[in-house]
Design a protein around this motif. Structure first.
Motif, PDB file in Angstrom:
ATOM      1  N   THR A 165       0.834  -1.204   0.000  1.00 22.06           N
ATOM      2  CA  THR A 165       0.000   0.000   0.000  1.00 22.06           C
ATOM      3  C   THR A 165       0.865   1.249   0.000  1.00 22.06           C
ATOM      4  O   THR A 165       0.621   2.209  -0.740  1.00 22.06           O
ATOM      5  N   LEU A 166       1.906   1.227   0.822  1.00 23.52           N
ATOM      6  CA  LEU A 166       2.829   2.347   0.851  1.00 23.52           C
ATOM      7  C   LEU A 166       3.586   2.455  -0.476  1.00 23.52           C
ATOM      8  O   LEU A 166       3.784   3.563  -1.003  1.00 23.52           O
ATOM      9  N   ALA A 167       3.987   1.324  -1.016  1.00 18.35           N
ATOM     10  CA  ALA A 167       4.807   1.328  -2.231  1.00 18.35           C
ATOM     11  C   ALA A 167       4.054   1.896  -3.430  1.00 18.35           C
ATOM     12  O   ALA A 167       4.610   2.703  -4.187  1.00 18.35           O
ATOM     13  N   VAL A 168       2.789   1.470  -3.631  1.00 19.78           N
ATOM     14  CA  VAL A 168       2.068   1.936  -4.824  1.00 19.78           C
ATOM     15  C   VAL A 168       1.767   3.426  -4.752  1.00 19.78           C
ATOM     16  O   VAL A 168       1.565   4.078  -5.783  1.00 19.78           O
ATOM     17  N   SER A 169       1.730   3.955  -3.541  1.00 14.59           N
ATOM     18  CA  SER A 169       1.481   5.397  -3.415  1.00 14.59           C
ATOM     19  C   SER A 169       2.694   6.215  -3.842  1.00 14.59           C
ATOM     20  O   SER A 169       2.596   7.429  -3.993  1.00 14.59           O
ATOM     21  N   LYS A 170       3.826   5.558  -4.009  1.00 10.47           N
ATOM     22  CA  LYS A 170       5.061   6.260  -4.359  1.00 10.47           C
ATOM     23  C   LYS A 170       5.517   5.974  -5.792  1.00 10.47           C
ATOM     24  O   LYS A 170       6.627   6.348  -6.172  1.00 10.47           O
ATOM     25  N   THR A 171       4.704   5.293  -6.562  1.00  6.10           N
ATOM     26  CA  THR A 171       5.141   4.944  -7.917  1.00  6.10           C
ATOM     27  C   THR A 171       3.972   5.020  -8.886  1.00  6.10           C
ATOM     28  O   THR A 171       2.828   5.286  -8.502  1.00  6.10           O
ATOM     29  N   SER A 172       4.233   4.765 -10.157  1.00  7.09           N
ATOM     30  CA  SER A 172       3.193   4.791 -11.190  1.00  7.09           C
ATOM     31  C   SER A 172       3.672   3.977 -12.387  1.00  7.09           C
ATOM     32  O   SER A 172       4.781   3.454 -12.401  1.00  7.09           O
ATOM     33  N   GLY A 173       2.812   3.897 -13.386  1.00  9.30           N
ATOM     34  CA  GLY A 173       3.181   3.249 -14.645  1.00  9.30           C
ATOM     35  C   GLY A 173       3.531   1.777 -14.501  1.00  9.30           C
ATOM     36  O   GLY A 173       2.941   1.048 -13.700  1.00  9.30           O
ATOM     37  N   GLU A 174       4.512   1.350 -15.299  1.00 16.22           N
ATOM     38  CA  GLU A 174       4.898  -0.051 -15.329  1.00 16.22           C
ATOM     39  C   GLU A 174       5.403  -0.533 -13.979  1.00 16.22           C
ATOM     40  O   GLU A 174       5.206  -1.687 -13.598  1.00 16.22           O
ATOM     41  N   ASP A 175       6.069   0.355 -13.233  1.00 18.94           N
ATOM     42  CA  ASP A 175       6.555  -0.030 -11.905  1.00 18.94           C
ATOM     43  C   ASP A 175       5.385  -0.381 -10.995  1.00 18.94           C
ATOM     44  O   ASP A 175       5.441  -1.333 -10.212  1.00 18.94           O
ATOM     45  N   GLN A 176       4.313   0.409 -11.082  1.00 25.34           N
ATOM     46  CA  GLN A 176       3.142   0.120 -10.254  1.00 25.34           C
ATOM     47  C   GLN A 176       2.474  -1.183 -10.677  1.00 25.34           C
ATOM     48  O   GLN A 176       2.051  -1.978  -9.843  1.00 25.34           O
ATOM     49  N   LEU A 177       2.417  -1.427 -11.981  1.00 23.24           N
ATOM     50  CA  LEU A 177       1.831  -2.685 -12.474  1.00 23.24           C
ATOM     51  C   LEU A 177       2.619  -3.893 -11.969  1.00 23.24           C
ATOM     52  O   LEU A 177       2.043  -4.921 -11.598  1.00 23.24           O
ATOM     53  N   ALA A 178       3.957  -3.783 -11.965  1.00 22.64           N
ATOM     54  CA  ALA A 178       4.791  -4.883 -11.468  1.00 22.64           C
ATOM     55  C   ALA A 178       4.507  -5.150 -10.000  1.00 22.64           C
ATOM     56  O   ALA A 178       4.434  -6.305  -9.554  1.00 22.64           O
ATOM     57  N   LEU A 179       4.322  -4.071  -9.215  1.00 22.04           N
ATOM     58  CA  LEU A 179       4.006  -4.238  -7.791  1.00 22.04           C
ATOM     59  C   LEU A 179       2.643  -4.902  -7.609  1.00 22.04           C
ATOM     60  O   LEU A 179       2.482  -5.795  -6.783  1.00 22.04           O
ATOM     61  N   ILE A 180       1.665  -4.470  -8.383  1.00 22.40           N
ATOM     62  CA  ILE A 180       0.314  -5.048  -8.288  1.00 22.40           C
ATOM     63  C   ILE A 180       0.348  -6.536  -8.604  1.00 22.40           C
ATOM     64  O   ILE A 180      -0.256  -7.364  -7.898  1.00 22.40           O
ATOM     65  N   LYS A 181       1.050  -6.898  -9.675  1.00 17.64           N
ATOM     66  CA  LYS A 181       1.121  -8.306 -10.062  1.00 17.64           C
ATOM     67  C   LYS A 181       1.773  -9.153  -8.976  1.00 17.64           C
ATOM     68  O   LYS A 181       1.275 -10.229  -8.621  1.00 17.64           O
ATOM     69  N   ASN A 182       2.877  -8.661  -8.431  1.00 14.89           N
ATOM     70  CA  ASN A 182       3.566  -9.443  -7.401  1.00 14.89           C
ATOM     71  C   ASN A 182       2.733  -9.522  -6.119  1.00 14.89           C
ATOM     72  O   ASN A 182       2.727 -10.548  -5.431  1.00 14.89           O
ATOM     73  N   PHE A 183       2.015  -8.456  -5.814  1.00 17.39           N
ATOM     74  CA  PHE A 183       1.144  -8.457  -4.634  1.00 17.39           C
ATOM     75  C   PHE A 183       0.119  -9.590  -4.733  1.00 17.39           C
ATOM     76  O   PHE A 183      -0.086 -10.364  -3.778  1.00 17.39           O
ATOM     77  N   THR A 184      -0.556  -9.714  -5.886  1.00 17.48           N
ATOM     78  CA  THR A 184      -1.596 -10.745  -6.026  1.00 17.48           C
ATOM     79  C   THR A 184      -0.983 -12.142  -5.999  1.00 17.48           C
ATOM     80  O   THR A 184      -1.607 -13.081  -5.496  1.00 17.48           O
ATOM     81  N   GLN A 185       0.222 -12.288  -6.542  1.00 17.25           N
ATOM     82  CA  GLN A 185       0.866 -13.609  -6.502  1.00 17.25           C
ATOM     83  C   GLN A 185       1.211 -13.998  -5.070  1.00 17.25           C
ATOM     84  O   GLN A 185       1.043 -15.154  -4.670  1.00 17.25           O
ATOM     85  N   ILE A 186       1.688 -13.026  -4.279  1.00 17.50           N
ATOM     86  CA  ILE A 186       2.059 -13.322  -2.892  1.00 17.50           C
ATOM     87  C   ILE A 186       0.821 -13.583  -2.042  1.00 17.50           C
ATOM     88  O   ILE A 186       0.792 -14.520  -1.239  1.00 17.50           O
ATOM     89  N   ILE A 187      -0.205 -12.779  -2.232  1.00 15.27           N
ATOM     90  CA  ILE A 187      -1.393 -12.940  -1.389  1.00 15.27           C
ATOM     91  C   ILE A 187      -2.084 -14.274  -1.682  1.00 15.27           C
ATOM     92  O   ILE A 187      -2.727 -14.850  -0.817  1.00 15.27           O
ATOM     93  N   HIS A 188      -1.938 -14.751  -2.881  1.00 11.99           N
ATOM     94  CA  HIS A 188      -2.497 -16.057  -3.234  1.00 11.99           C
ATOM     95  C   HIS A 188      -1.844 -17.175  -2.419  1.00 11.99           C
ATOM     96  O   HIS A 188      -2.491 -18.143  -2.030  1.00 11.99           O
ATOM     97  N   ARG A 189      -0.534 -17.019  -2.120  1.00 11.47           N
ATOM     98  CA  ARG A 189       0.180 -18.056  -1.365  1.00 11.47           C
ATOM     99  C   ARG A 189       0.115 -17.829   0.147  1.00 11.47           C
ATOM    100  O   ARG A 189       0.517 -18.688   0.921  1.00 11.47           O
ATOM    101  N   SER A 190      -0.354 -16.656   0.537  1.00 12.71           N
ATOM    102  CA  SER A 190      -0.319 -16.285   1.957  1.00 12.71           C
ATOM    103  C   SER A 190      -1.254 -17.165   2.793  1.00 12.71           C
ATOM    104  O   SER A 190      -2.324 -17.593   2.338  1.00 12.71           O
ATOM    105  N   ASP A 191      -0.831 -17.433   4.042  1.00 18.38           N
ATOM    106  CA  ASP A 191      -1.686 -18.206   4.950  1.00 18.38           C
ATOM    107  C   ASP A 191      -2.488 -17.290   5.874  1.00 18.38           C
ATOM    108  O   ASP A 191      -3.039 -17.730   6.889  1.00 18.38           O
TER     109      ASP A 191
END
Length: 870
Positions: free
Chosen positions: A539-565
């Motif tokens: 949440t903090l990270a996406v507020s500090k970025t945009s564009g492709e960098d933000q998309l990369a963060l979003i993608k990795n976030f969903t991949q991690i949350i999928h594996r999270s317990d």
């Protein structure tokens, strides 16, 4: 098994009586039983049973069975055939269809009587039969037939000439050289190459038969003419076997002036001779070679020879101006002495000017004993050029030469990046905490991204290996806290590679840093880091970025949350927080799209919060993604969602109605598209080929192998695959003309799908050069017009290769008729073969694509048309 039943022949007679032509039905059980009996009587010690079996088979072969049954019976005769079979089978040597079957048995008998029978049948034979008889005489090495075969070799018919020369090359009787040479002079291309190969074989056969002088003359003929290198190499071998040491000078001259294959062949022959005199001849030959490559062949030969008298010459050549010769000399010295002086190898290395040469010398150095090569490598480090230094440093790293660290660190400030990188790698292997300080200091320098990666890897390796885990985190924080912003950024990028670190804490510290470069480094790590501990930081990270960098963060976030317990509610909270922090509806929708890859319940529960979002595009995206997930639960007929209770508890009635409306609209659209596609894929009747291009056809496999020229549809044989009609057909009549080259192979596919092997998943009508020698031993159902795997043609009506031939196939339900060159040769009902359907599912197909096969040969087609059956 009842041996009396075998001895009296009853078993053979009963089973043979059950055999029928495959065109009339199935007799698999009888065939299986008879084949088993043939193998049984062939066992050791069963001579009386074998003789009885042979006698009974011969009796059945002479009865009025169909040709196909007689062919099968001859095949069973192979394991028990003897000279007793010769008189019976001799009558079949002139049979239009069974001569090949009889010949196969004669070749197994392999006796003077068998050869004599074939020889006596030769004068009255013509065409393919004569060709087959000559081939058999050649394989039996029948010397008494040489005169007749030589006469046939003078024919103007290529198949006869070809097989006669093959037979003569097998038999190896003198007097046929002029025939071979005349054929070589009057032919070209593939034919000439084949004759040359037979002539070379003839020379070898003559030598084996004791005719050394004529064999040697043929070898000289090849060596003086323009022939392929492998043929000349065979000729050299013959000359050497005949002349021995007398032709050493000739071999030397060939090695000095020929291409690699012939030159190295000559040198291998020389190395079969012993003595220092021969070694000296090789040394002299090297010095007079016509090119550096030929000189290299001589050096390699000296290495293979292993003669110590060549060492001084090879040492001299290690200083040669040619890298090819230097490297060859070094390797030859290593072969002869088992080891090579490291000073010499490093000297050659320093002169190397190609990556290949450097790599080969490095490999050679690594074969030397460490206590021999390490001191020399360290001492030489101060003397060699910059391009050589990385190799020596890598060698010291490989041997973990910690004693020479000071020498290596002297290269720390080299102007060459490759040298500096080698130092980092070395420290990664042998360095300690003090060396880590050096590496961190360099993080502040202006270096390339590639060099930085090596530097980071080295630092991580040093810390992981030489610093206790309990102290590692604190030491790293000291580096971080005392470093410049540039060092902080680069250290942040390094932290995931260091074991035992509180990585999340470092990332958060960098993420909250005021410097953009440090922040960017932390977000780069988050984009690739897999730990669930960093989820709250997104949440903090996406507020500090945009564009492709933000998309990369979003993608990795969903991949991690999928594996999270974490619990479902915790995950929802994290998602909603991230959603709120994202600027721009496009990126918010990307988050929802990536969530669909996560667990179904989590995605559904999250999306319900956005179905009534204030922004229309968010609402539409939410409904679309929900519909994607719930579509498997939708019944198009009842227009109902059949949902499990767990999902019903998440979705209220309003949301379910919105999803149903979306799915109804999709279903209507899909039905319309399907109707449009069906209308477009109606099969085309009439001409299938317009004579100008591939319109109406689809290439399956190698796209470049099909083309059109002069009104002909052709495959050039490159690769494999087939070409298919765009429409599918059930009942039809297809007519076409085809032309195959010598040895050519193709096929006409019927009712085939686009997946799998069309000959197996559909049907194949074989197209082949039936008379090619390579196809002499095929199964009956493998010849032109046959239904491949299933039914052979009733008679052979194909024309010679190179001529246009016409084919007409009528497919109506299970009934298949094939007419070739105006004569019907197949009239089959596929139902008779249904027991083969598990292995040939195409027998069950009643519709599919029509296609033409690319089987590796140039094949031409024209006048392709199809009509329906009323």
């Amino acid at each position: 098994m009842n041996n009396l039943w075998i001895l009296e022949g009853d078993a053979v007679h009963v089973l043979s009586g059950m055999l029928i032509d495959p065109a009339l039905g199935s007799d698999l059980q009888a065939r299986y039983a008879l084949s088993s009996l043939a193998n049984y009587v062939a066992r050791p010690g069963a001579e009386s049973e074998k003789r009885a079996f042979e006698t009974a088979l011969l009796s059945e072969i002479q009865k009025d069975h169909s040709h196909e049954v007689q062919s099968f019976l001859m095949e069973q005769l192979r394991l028990s055939a003897s000279d007793r079979s010769v008189p019976v089978l001799e009558s079949f040597l002139t049979h239009d269809r069974l001569y090949n079957d009889a010949l196969r048995v004669f070749l197994i008998i392999d006796s003077p009587a068998a050869a004599n029978s074939i020889r006596q049948s030769l004068p009255a034979s013509e065409g393919p039969k004569k060709v087959a008889l000559i081939k058999a005489l050649g394989e039996l090495k029948d010397r008494q037939s040489v005169e007749m075969i030589q006469h046939a070799a003078g024919s103007d018919q290529w198949p006869l000439v070809r097989m006669s020369l093959f037979a003569l090359s097998n038999i190896g009787e003198p007097g046929a050289s002029s025939l071979f040479e005349q054929a070589i002079d009057t032919n070209s291309g593939f034919r000439q190459s084949e004759i040359i190969s037979y002539y070379a074989g003839y020379a070898e056969a003559l030598l084996e038969s004791g005719y050394a002088a004529e064999s040697d003359v043929i070898a000289e003929y090849f060596l003086k003419g323009e022939f392929p290198a492998h043929i000349k190499s065979s000729a050299l071998q013959i000359r050497f076997q005949v002349q021995g040491e007398e032709i050493v000078d000739e071999l030397i001259q060939i090695a000095q002036n020929s291409e690699q294959i012939l030159a190295t062949s000559a040198l291998r022959l020389i190395n079969e001779l012993e003595g220092e005199e021969i070694t000296n001849k090789l040394i002299d030959g090297f010095e007079e070679s016509s090119s550096e490559s030929n000189a290299t062949y001589f050096i390699e030969a000296l290495g293979d020879r292993g003669d110590l008298s060549a060492v001084s010459v090879l040492r001299d050549q290690s200083e040669h101006s040619s890298s090819e010769i230097r490297l060859a000399a070094l390797q030859a010295l290593h072969q002869i002495q088992d080891e090579v002086e490291p000073e010499l190898a490093i000297g050659v290395l320093d002169k190397a000017n190609t990556d290949q040469e450097i790599e080969q010398i490095e490999n050679l150095l690594l074969q030397l004993e460490p206590d021999v090569v390490v001191p020399v490598a360290a001492k030489s480090l101060t003397e060699v050029s910059s391009k050589t230094k990385p190799v020596l440093i890598d060698l010291l790293a490989t041997y973990r030469a910690n004693d020479h660290k000071t020498t290596v660190l002297n290269e720390w400030d080299s102007d060459e990046e490759a040298v500096r990188v080698a130092v980092y790698d070395y420290l990664g292997v042998v360095g300690n905490e003090t060396d880590a300080d050096l590496l961190v200091e360099r993080f502040n320098d202006d270096i390339s991204d590639d060099e930085l990666q090596f530097l980071q890897t080295a630092l991580a390796s040093v810390l992981n290996r030489s610093v206790a885990e309990t102290e590692r985190d604190q030491l790293f924080r000291t580096y971080y806290n005392n470093g410049s912003n540039l060092q902080k950024a680069r250290l942040t990028s390094t932290v995931p590679h260091i074991d035992g670190m509180n990585t999340v804490d470092i990332i958060e510290t960098s993420l909250r840093h005021s410097n953009a470069q440090v922040q960017s480094a932390s977000m780069e790590v988050m984009g690739m880091w897999n730990s669930t501990d960093i989820l709250p930081l997104f949440t903090l990270a996406v507020s500090k970025t945009s564009g492709e960098d933000q998309l990369a963060l979003i993608k990795n976030f969903t991949q991690i949350i999928h594996r999270s317990d974490k619990s479902l509610s915790e995950k929802e909270t994290l998602i909603h927080d991230l959603f709120s922090a994202i600027e721009g509806n496009h990126y918010k929708i990307e988050l929802l799209n990536h969530l669909a890859e996560s667990s179904e319940l989590l995605t559904l529960q999250t999306l319900t919060q956005y179905v009534n979002h204030e922004r229309e595009e968010i609402r539409e995206a939410s409904v679309r993604i929900l519909s994607d997930i719930l579509e498997p639960h939708y019944s198009g007929e009842s227009e109902q969602l059949n949902l499990p209770n767990g999902i019903l508890a998440v979705l209220n009635e309003e949301i379910r109605d919105k999803v149903k409306d979306e799915l109804v609209e999709r279903s209507n659209s899909q039905n319309k598209n399907q109707e449009d596609q069906e209308a477009e894929s109606e099969p085309l009747f009439g001409s299938l080929f317009n004579g100008e291009n591939l319109d109406g056809w689809q290439v399956i496999g190698n796209q470049e192998s099909w083309g059109v020229e002069d009104g002909i549809l052709y495959t050039d044989g490159a690769g494999s695959g087939w070409i298919s009609t765009e429409g599918q057909y059930d009942d039809f009549i297809i007519e076409l003309e085809y032309r195959v080259p010598e040895g050519g192979n193709s096929g006409l596919f019927l009712r085939a799908p686009h997946e799998g092997n069309p000959a197996n998943e559909g049907l194949e009508i074989q197209i082949l050069d039936d008379y090619a020698e390579r196809y002499a031993d095929l199964k009956p159902w493998q010849y032109t017009g046959s239904i491949y795997f299933e039914q052979a043609v009733s008679k052979r009506v194909t024309k010679p290769a190179g001529e246009w031939q016409s084919m007409k196939v009528r497919a109506e339900g299970p009934n298949i008729q094939v007419t070739l060159n105006g004569e019907q040769i197949i009239n089959a009902n596929l139902i008779q073969y249904m027991e083969n359907a598990p292995n040939h599912p195409g027998l069950l197909k009643r519709s599919g694509y029509i296609g033409l096969q690319n089987h590796g040969d140039r094949v031409d087609f024209r006048n392709i048309k199809i009509t329906g059956i009323d």
